[in-house]
Write an enzyme that holds these catalytic residues in place. Sequence first.
Site, short mmCIF file in Angstrom:
data_model
loop_
_atom_site.label_atom_id
_atom_site.label_comp_id
_atom_site.label_asym_id
_atom_site.label_seq_id
_atom_site.Cartn_x
_atom_site.Cartn_y
_atom_site.Cartn_z
N SER A 32 9.16 5.21 -1.73
CA SER A 32 9.30 3.75 -1.82
C SER A 32 10.37 3.25 -0.95
O SER A 32 10.12 2.05 -0.35
CB SER A 32 9.74 3.41 -3.24
OG SER A 32 11.18 3.93 -3.47
N HIS A 61 3.31 3.52 -4.83
CA HIS A 61 2.84 2.64 -3.49
C HIS A 61 1.80 3.34 -2.61
O HIS A 61 1.60 2.94 -1.50
CB HIS A 61 4.44 2.98 -2.47
CG HIS A 61 5.51 2.34 -3.09
ND1 HIS A 61 5.80 0.77 -2.80
CD2 HIS A 61 6.35 2.82 -4.15
CE1 HIS A 61 6.97 0.62 -3.51
NE2 HIS A 61 7.25 1.43 -4.11
N LYS A 79 2.17 -3.56 -7.43
CA LYS A 79 2.28 -3.60 -6.01
C LYS A 79 0.90 -4.02 -5.18
O LYS A 79 0.64 -5.17 -5.29
CB LYS A 79 2.83 -2.00 -5.43
CG LYS A 79 4.24 -1.96 -6.36
CD LYS A 79 5.04 -0.79 -6.02
CE LYS A 79 6.11 -0.50 -6.93
NZ LYS A 79 6.96 -1.41 -7.29
#
Length: 390
Positions: free
Chosen positions: A179, A207, A239
């Site tokens: 991250s 991610h 995300k």
Amino acid sequence: MNNKAVPLLEALREQGLYRELREIESANGAEIVIDGKTYLNLASNNYLGLTTHPRVVRAATEAIRRYGTGSGASRLISGTMSIHAELEQALAKFKQTECALVFSTGYMANLGLVTSLVGAEDLVISDRLCHASIIDACRLSKAKLLIFPHRDAGRLKDLLKKRAKKFRRTLVITESVFSMDGDIAPLDQLWKVCKEQDAWLLIDDAHGTGVLGPSGRGGLAHFKMMPQEGLIQMGTLSKALGSLGGYVAGSRTLIDYLINKARSFIYTTALPPASAAAALEAIRVIQDEPQRLKKLWSNVALWRDGLRRVGLPLVSDQTPILPVLLGDTRRTSAVAEMLRAHGIYAPAIRPPTVPKGQARIRTTVMATHSPQALEEAFMKMTALVHRGEL
Ligand SMILES: Cc1ncc(COP(=O)(O)O)c(C=O)c1O
């Protein structure tokens, strides 16, 4: 409380580590408005720009009309709605697993998952740069925690050989995309070592989901790997999927086990229906609009090449997370401030989020950035470099 808090806050200010919140008036997927001023948003994990996609917004709105704004209770009490089930089926299909389970946040997914998988008799070996939610989950689990050097499958193997025998079972944890560093873990090598040494591997795909691999299926797909027994995937809906929530994807048995064991699933109110509907529609949009992922990666190439041209030292250059390493904490805060003054919003990431001496400006690219806006940002940054201010 004041006796304790005031000196601590002062010390943080002195060290350049004080954190404060900034209010955003509006956000449109590529820009944010603060105090009436518009900034290029290089601070979001909304990689595909789906938080403002008309289909995603419509799905969330319709879910509110159908189910209301909240879930009312824990999933096991009264909170399981058909939208949760639909989302879980879509996630399982997307991740090519038998089943999936949604948590209220990714943080809670990690807490519930790790504490259900391991206990005091077990060993966890985690990559040195794993996220705070993983570290907290490991601590809460009471398992013995060891750290392996970042992305180093060889050193992981040594550790497993030397230390794992004494424990009932061993769980290795990595992120797919880190991250704060933006680099990719060698998932194929890590899994090979884990299989040889009879350890489970947990991949935090927060991610990677929506970003890596064909159709954004995530870290495993990037390495052309398939889900297997002993290989556990979690991720977030917050995300690239543009919503809120966390998920675990795996076998039916794993999911049934978590429903019965994971305290952060059992003892909290279910994900709001609007968030579930938004994430579900986001998964569909990703598949219906493959050009979004292409645009994300062409923007990554553009931003990466631009940062290189500007001559800024990158921590890594493999993903939409392209952090500029500055080192000194105060300087990093000052640079973030200066970029803001020039209409560029990118956060200063300081210890303890990253190791001491490795403060950085974390820039993240989105599919919704226009190439012109990115070019304009380079020109501003180049001028700052030439003036010796960056
Ligand atoms: C690697 C990683 N895991 C887990 C989380 C937690 O996810 P969420 O924000 O959905 O709680 C994050 C987000 O900050 C993350 O970066």
